[in-house]
Design a protein around this motif. Structure first.
Motif, PDB file in Angstrom:
ATOM      1  N   CYS A 134       7.107 -12.618  -3.092  1.00 36.35           N
ATOM      2  CA  CYS A 134       6.157 -12.406  -1.995  1.00 36.35           C
ATOM      3  C   CYS A 134       5.163 -11.291  -2.309  1.00 36.35           C
ATOM      4  O   CYS A 134       4.071 -11.259  -1.743  1.00 36.35           O
ATOM      5  N   PHE A 135       5.532 -10.397  -3.200  1.00 37.52           N
ATOM      6  CA  PHE A 135       4.649  -9.295  -3.580  1.00 37.52           C
ATOM      7  C   PHE A 135       3.916  -9.565  -4.893  1.00 37.52           C
ATOM      8  O   PHE A 135       3.340  -8.661  -5.483  1.00 37.52           O
ATOM      9  N   GLY A 136       3.957 -10.807  -5.354  1.00 34.41           N
ATOM     10  CA  GLY A 136       3.192 -11.181  -6.533  1.00 34.41           C
ATOM     11  C   GLY A 136       3.894 -10.985  -7.859  1.00 34.41           C
ATOM     12  O   GLY A 136       3.276 -11.136  -8.911  1.00 34.41           O
ATOM     13  N   PHE A 137       5.178 -10.668  -7.847  1.00 39.91           N
ATOM     14  CA  PHE A 137       5.930 -10.570  -9.094  1.00 39.91           C
ATOM     15  C   PHE A 137       6.243 -11.980  -9.582  1.00 39.91           C
ATOM     16  O   PHE A 137       6.415 -12.898  -8.775  1.00 39.91           O
ATOM     17  N   ARG A 138       6.306 -12.137 -10.885  1.00 34.78           N
ATOM     18  CA  ARG A 138       6.675 -13.440 -11.442  1.00 34.78           C
ATOM     19  C   ARG A 138       7.813 -13.249 -12.436  1.00 34.78           C
ATOM     20  O   ARG A 138       7.959 -12.184 -13.034  1.00 34.78           O
ATOM     21  N   VAL A 139       8.610 -14.299 -12.578  1.00 30.91           N
ATOM     22  CA  VAL A 139       9.740 -14.263 -13.500  1.00 30.91           C
ATOM     23  C   VAL A 139       9.220 -14.315 -14.927  1.00 30.91           C
ATOM     24  O   VAL A 139       8.446 -15.198 -15.281  1.00 30.91           O
ATOM     25  N   VAL A 140       9.659 -13.377 -15.723  1.00 31.71           N
ATOM     26  CA  VAL A 140       9.342 -13.340 -17.145  1.00 31.71           C
ATOM     27  C   VAL A 140      10.505 -13.938 -17.941  1.00 31.71           C
ATOM     28  O   VAL A 140      10.300 -14.638 -18.917  1.00 31.71           O
ATOM     29  N   GLN A 141      11.723 -13.641 -17.468  1.00 36.92           N
ATOM     30  CA  GLN A 141      12.910 -14.074 -18.195  1.00 36.92           C
ATOM     31  C   GLN A 141      14.108 -14.116 -17.258  1.00 36.92           C
ATOM     32  O   GLN A 141      14.283 -13.237 -16.426  1.00 36.92           O
ATOM     33  N   GLU A 142      14.918 -15.143 -17.416  1.00 32.95           N
ATOM     34  CA  GLU A 142      16.213 -15.190 -16.740  1.00 32.95           C
ATOM     35  C   GLU A 142      17.231 -14.641 -17.730  1.00 32.95           C
ATOM     36  O   GLU A 142      17.121 -14.891 -18.932  1.00 32.95           O
TER      37      GLU A 142
END
Length: 169
Positions: A134-142
């Motif tokens: 919701c704050f614009g973070f995106r997944v780089v790695q699981e």
């Protein structure tokens, strides 16, 4: 910072007297909120019943967290390291959905802008992932990490500052 029902949430720097309250927030949030996405064994490894308070105190001094207070009650905490790492981000389990997390994240992002942080990042639980998104973070790695003999899945998430985004475009 004020949330929707006009309850004042203040954010201040960590004080040594906060140590036990922050442990309690950490412990009860993991045990009561993260149990939605992790097994009983995993949350017990993550937040053990017995923990050495001097070690926790030293950890908190090293993090130098921001502490959220509502009506005189410590309701959450987070930190922002010089390299943009948000190492801890916990909201009191009884105050979820009341604007505490939003106030803390907005504070972190504001402080980061002041400090010229270009990239914010964190290792985020399954439970916290939608909040960070919701704050614009995106997944780089699981990733999976071992904690006291239990494997826990989480996500490395990142967000670039508005300043660094405008510089790229």
């Amino acid at each position: 910072m004020i949330n929707g029902d006009k309850t004042l949430i203040t954010i201040r720097r960590y004080k040594e007297d906060d140590t036990e309250a922050l442990w309690n927030i950490y412990f009860h949030t993991v045990r009561n909120i993260n149990i939605r996405d992790y097994s009983k064994e995993q949350v017990e490894a993550w937040a053990p019943d017995v923990f050495d308070m001097p070690i926790w105190k030293k950890r908190m001094q090293g993090l130098d967290p921001f502490v959220a207070v509502m009506n005189g009650v410590i309701v959450g905490y987070t930190d922002l390291q010089p390299n943009g790492l948000v190492d801890h981000f916990f909201c009191h389990h009884q105050y979820q959905g009341q604007g505490v997390g939003k106030a803390l994240m907005n504070h972190v992002l504001r402080v980061g802008e002041q400090r010229k942080v270009k990239r914010f990042y964190s290792e985020v639980s399954i439970t916290a992932r939608p909040f960070y998104e919701c704050f614009g973070f995106r997944v780089v790695q699981e990733q999976e990490m071992e904690v006291r003999g239990q494997m826990l899945r989480n996500f490395v998430m990142e967000k670039f500052s508005e300043q660094s985004v405008s510089l790229k475009t």
